[in-house]
Design a protein around this motif. Structure first.
Motif, PDB file in Angstrom:
ATOM      1  N   LYS A 118       0.820  -1.212   0.000  1.00  0.00           N
ATOM      2  CA  LYS A 118       0.000   0.000   0.000  1.00  0.00           C
ATOM      3  C   LYS A 118       0.854   1.263   0.000  1.00  0.00           C
ATOM      4  N   LEU A 119       2.026   1.193   0.622  1.00  0.00           N
ATOM      5  CA  LEU A 119       2.916   2.350   0.688  1.00  0.00           C
ATOM      6  C   LEU A 119       3.834   2.447  -0.531  1.00  0.00           C
ATOM      7  N   GLY A 120       3.758   1.462  -1.420  1.00  0.00           N
ATOM      8  CA  GLY A 120       4.546   1.500  -2.647  1.00  0.00           C
ATOM      9  C   GLY A 120       6.032   1.257  -2.451  1.00  0.00           C
ATOM     10  N   LEU A 121       6.403   0.525  -1.412  1.00  0.00           N
ATOM     11  CA  LEU A 121       7.815   0.208  -1.198  1.00  0.00           C
ATOM     12  C   LEU A 121       8.212  -0.952  -2.104  1.00  0.00           C
ATOM     13  N   GLU A 122       9.386  -0.858  -2.670  1.00  0.00           N
ATOM     14  CA  GLU A 122       9.898  -1.884  -3.584  1.00  0.00           C
ATOM     15  C   GLU A 122      10.725  -2.913  -2.828  1.00  0.00           C
ATOM     16  N   GLN A 123      10.611  -4.170  -3.220  1.00  0.00           N
ATOM     17  CA  GLN A 123      11.481  -5.190  -2.646  1.00  0.00           C
ATOM     18  C   GLN A 123      12.877  -4.991  -3.228  1.00  0.00           C
ATOM     19  N   VAL A 124      13.866  -4.927  -2.333  1.00  0.00           N
ATOM     20  CA  VAL A 124      15.248  -4.713  -2.763  1.00  0.00           C
ATOM     21  C   VAL A 124      16.153  -5.886  -2.427  1.00  0.00           C
ATOM     22  N   GLY A 125      15.601  -6.865  -1.730  1.00  0.00           N
ATOM     23  CA  GLY A 125      16.439  -8.011  -1.394  1.00  0.00           C
ATOM     24  C   GLY A 125      15.680  -9.085  -0.651  1.00  0.00           C
ATOM     25  N   THR A 176      13.818   5.439  -0.737  1.00  0.00           N
ATOM     26  CA  THR A 176      14.755   6.542  -0.523  1.00  0.00           C
ATOM     27  C   THR A 176      14.003   7.863  -0.668  1.00  0.00           C
ATOM     28  N   ALA A 177      14.635   8.904  -0.196  1.00  0.00           N
ATOM     29  CA  ALA A 177      14.030  10.237  -0.287  1.00  0.00           C
ATOM     30  C   ALA A 177      13.735  10.608  -1.733  1.00  0.00           C
ATOM     31  N   GLU A 178      14.621  10.240  -2.659  1.00  0.00           N
ATOM     32  CA  GLU A 178      14.413  10.576  -4.070  1.00  0.00           C
ATOM     33  C   GLU A 178      13.224   9.831  -4.670  1.00  0.00           C
ATOM     34  N   GLU A 179      12.931   8.644  -4.152  1.00  0.00           N
ATOM     35  CA  GLU A 179      11.828   7.836  -4.683  1.00  0.00           C
ATOM     36  C   GLU A 179      10.458   8.298  -4.180  1.00  0.00           C
ATOM     37  N   ALA A 180      10.456   9.107  -3.137  1.00  0.00           N
ATOM     38  CA  ALA A 180       9.181   9.553  -2.555  1.00  0.00           C
ATOM     39  C   ALA A 180       9.229  11.040  -2.232  1.00  0.00           C
ATOM     40  N   PRO A 181       9.411  11.891  -3.250  1.00  0.00           N
ATOM     41  CA  PRO A 181       9.527  13.325  -2.974  1.00  0.00           C
ATOM     42  C   PRO A 181       8.275  13.917  -2.321  1.00  0.00           C
ATOM     43  N   GLU A 182       7.118  13.320  -2.571  1.00  0.00           N
ATOM     44  CA  GLU A 182       5.864  13.786  -1.957  1.00  0.00           C
ATOM     45  C   GLU A 182       5.532  12.995  -0.695  1.00  0.00           C
ATOM     46  N   GLY A 183       6.405  12.056  -0.321  1.00  0.00           N
ATOM     47  CA  GLY A 183       6.167  11.212   0.845  1.00  0.00           C
ATOM     48  C   GLY A 183       5.416   9.942   0.489  1.00  0.00           C
ATOM     49  N   VAL A 184       5.467   8.956   1.353  1.00  0.00           N
ATOM     50  CA  VAL A 184       4.762   7.698   1.089  1.00  0.00           C
ATOM     51  C   VAL A 184       3.319   7.747   1.562  1.00  0.00           C
ATOM     52  N   LEU A 185       2.994   8.639   2.474  1.00  0.00           N
ATOM     53  CA  LEU A 185       1.607   8.765   2.900  1.00  0.00           C
ATOM     54  C   LEU A 185       0.733   9.189   1.718  1.00  0.00           C
ATOM     55  N   ALA A 186       1.265  10.026   0.846  1.00  0.00           N
ATOM     56  CA  ALA A 186       0.542  10.428  -0.373  1.00  0.00           C
ATOM     57  C   ALA A 186       0.278   9.218  -1.260  1.00  0.00           C
ATOM     58  N   ARG A 187       1.207   8.277  -1.294  1.00  0.00           N
ATOM     59  CA  ARG A 187       1.013   7.051  -2.082  1.00  0.00           C
ATOM     60  C   ARG A 187      -0.153   6.243  -1.533  1.00  0.00           C
ATOM     61  N   LEU A 188      -0.305   6.241  -0.223  1.00  0.00           N
ATOM     62  CA  LEU A 188      -1.394   5.497   0.401  1.00  0.00           C
ATOM     63  C   LEU A 188      -2.731   6.046  -0.073  1.00  0.00           C
ATOM     64  N   SER A 189      -2.864   7.351  -0.124  1.00  0.00           N
ATOM     65  CA  SER A 189      -4.111   7.962  -0.590  1.00  0.00           C
ATOM     66  C   SER A 189      -4.369   7.588  -2.050  1.00  0.00           C
ATOM     67  N   THR A 190      -3.320   7.588  -2.859  1.00  0.00           N
ATOM     68  CA  THR A 190      -3.454   7.210  -4.269  1.00  0.00           C
ATOM     69  C   THR A 190      -3.849   5.747  -4.389  1.00  0.00           C
ATOM     70  N   HIS A 191      -3.223   4.883  -3.588  1.00  0.00           N
ATOM     71  CA  HIS A 191      -3.521   3.442  -3.619  1.00  0.00           C
ATOM     72  C   HIS A 191      -4.984   3.201  -3.263  1.00  0.00           C
ATOM     73  N   GLN A 192      -5.491   3.905  -2.246  1.00  0.00           N
ATOM     74  CA  GLN A 192      -6.869   3.704  -1.830  1.00  0.00           C
ATOM     75  C   GLN A 192      -7.857   4.175  -2.880  1.00  0.00           C
ATOM     76  N   SER A 193      -7.503   5.231  -3.617  1.00  0.00           N
ATOM     77  CA  SER A 193      -8.417   5.729  -4.625  1.00  0.00           C
ATOM     78  C   SER A 193      -8.497   4.806  -5.846  1.00  0.00           C
ATOM     79  N   HIS A 194      -7.509   3.913  -6.004  1.00  0.00           N
ATOM     80  CA  HIS A 194      -7.514   2.978  -7.126  1.00  0.00           C
ATOM     81  C   HIS A 194      -8.160   1.636  -6.784  1.00  0.00           C
ATOM     82  N   GLN A 195      -8.605   1.484  -5.573  1.00  0.00           N
ATOM     83  CA  GLN A 195      -9.207   0.202  -5.181  1.00  0.00           C
ATOM     84  C   GLN A 195     -10.678   0.150  -5.512  1.00  0.00           C
TER      85      GLN A 195
END
Length: 192
Positions: A145-152, A173-192
């Motif tokens: 939901k937070l859009g974290l990538e598996q790295v290992g 990383t900070a570069e991968e989430a310039p708007e923060g990961v909480l914003a990704r959660l809102s986006t994820h919920q709107s696509h469900q």
């Protein structure tokens, strides 16, 4: 920190009674995911007082950030940022748990998202990782939901529930989430 009814705040010594009550009520729910001590290692702290003293001492040294999750004013879980490394690394790992009565309500992703954003923002870390047992479908949903990538993948990474357990490693990383990961959660919920 607060988002949609989920509050994340610093752990306090005064949380002892609530922490112990929630942990006791959730013993069977949390046991499969709780760290255990391998044979021959020093025993785990036996009381909330000892655990809290250690966490708060590490926090004063800049090595960890222990947080409480509250829902509707009730102690409902914990998020701990640990293994904080500064210097050229600027990273930390996050562990968390929630009470069974708030599971499945989006509390864990929201709380973890706030903490990650705090780490990548004001705390000025560059990278945050979360390690999850492959069988822990609830925690896998949190990182998804937070859009974290598996790295290992780490075989026999931590001693959990009496044995060395494999873990999937997720990071942001900070570069991968310039708007923060909480914003990704809102986006994820709107696509469900």
């Amino acid at each position: 920190m607060e988002s949609e009814g989920v509050v994340v705040r610093a752990l306090r010594r005064a949380d002892a009674d609530e922490w112990q009550a929630v942990r006791a009520r959730n013993h069977d729910w949390l046991r499969p995911w709780d760290a255990t001590v391998p044979p021959g290692a020093a025993p785990r702290p036996s009381s909330y007082k000892v655990v809290t003293r250690s966490l708060l001492q590490q926090a004063r040294q800049g090595l960890c950030l222990p947080f409480v999750i509250e829902v509707e004013g009730r102690f409902s879980g914990q998020v701990t940022v640990s293994n904080v490394a500064r210097g050229s690394a600027q990273w930390a790992s996050i562990g968390y748990w929630v009470s069974a009565d708030v599971a499945g309500r989006g509390v864990a992703p929201r709380a973890v998202g706030m903490v990650i954003d705090h780490c990548l923002g004001p705390v000025r870390l560059h990278r945050v990782e979360i390690c999850v047992r492959p069988e822990n479908t609830n925690s896998l949903r949190v990182v998804e939901k937070l859009g974290l990538e598996q790295v290992g993948y780490a075989p026999r990474f931590l001693h959990i529930d009496g044995a060395w357990r494999d873990h999937r490693i997720f990071a942001v990383t900070a570069e991968e989430a310039p708007e923060g990961v909480l914003a990704r959660l809102s986006t994820h919920q709107s696509h469900q």
